[in-house]
Design an enzyme around this catalytic site. Sequence first.
Site, PDB file in Angstrom:
ATOM      1  N   GLU A  12      64.537 -96.826  -8.779  1.00 27.22           N
ATOM      2  CA  GLU A  12      64.319 -95.395  -9.007  1.00 27.22           C
ATOM      3  C   GLU A  12      62.896 -95.083  -9.450  1.00 27.22           C
ATOM      4  O   GLU A  12      62.340 -94.034  -9.095  1.00 27.22           O
ATOM      5  CB  GLU A  12      65.326 -94.870 -10.039  1.00 27.22           C
TER       6      GLU A  12
ATOM      7  N   GLU B 116      74.597 -99.890 -10.048  1.00 25.72           N
ATOM      8  CA  GLU B 116      75.302 -99.211 -11.130  1.00 25.72           C
ATOM      9  C   GLU B 116      76.807 -99.190 -10.890  1.00 25.72           C
ATOM     10  O   GLU B 116      77.594 -99.308 -11.838  1.00 25.72           O
ATOM     11  CB  GLU B 116      74.734 -97.793 -11.281  1.00 25.72           C
TER      12      GLU B 116
END
Length: 259
Positions: free
Chosen positions: A134, A114
């Site tokens: 995640e 990210e």
Amino acid sequence: MPDLLYDKRDQFAVFTMNRPERLNALGGTMMDDLQEALADFNADPEMRAGILTGTGRAFSAGADLKEMNQRNVDRGDRNAPIRTFDPANSLPFSRSPKPIIAAINGLCIAGGLERALDCDIRICSTEAFFGLFEVKRGILAGYAIHHLARLIPFSDAMYILLTGDRIEPDDALRMGLVREVLDPDELMPRAEAIAGMIAENAPLSVEGSKFMAQQWRQLMIDESYRTAEWVSRAVLNSEDAKEGPRAFSEKRPARWQGR
């Protein structure tokens, strides 16, 4: 050694994430160090571009799950909501007026990916790989759930977000995650060459071009952030959200409960 190295050179700066023993996980003092360095970089008229990279074999492994597990232990059973994505602090590179190049030297996963996505130009080494793991930890991606499908084809974005699969450099190039794949010893020279090309151009033209491109890219993004608040309450305060980091710290498969 500091958790972030900040090196000013001729019209560009290099930001190096420097926690190699933790695969440059975004913990320790790194975030505070980065905010301080970026403030200096943004205010310096001699700096025209930036390069973000990592020390050792990783670009960044994202959130420090051992620190996250300890926070969960410290919280106990309290029900205060957890927020893993704060727009005010999680968009440092796209909100900089100056272009930032991600020179992805190795492992680039979760919050590390990210961070790279928040940069304006991404190039990587043949030794890099990518992923948003995640879903394997019972938590949510942060930046990526809002921005990934704005940057690459929707089906590719969903594949990355929902499978937690490992993405190799050739696939990253095909998807548009990166612009170029280079041999390891060519990565930083190429990043510096790109920064040099940017620095040769009129600074107001460069900053204006970036501003308009980011304006389009983030159009109506605040609505996405608001929607994520109630999704985050359900997911990040679940038993599974505690189990994922705990299982990672204990080096065992997670035992999901779906609650």
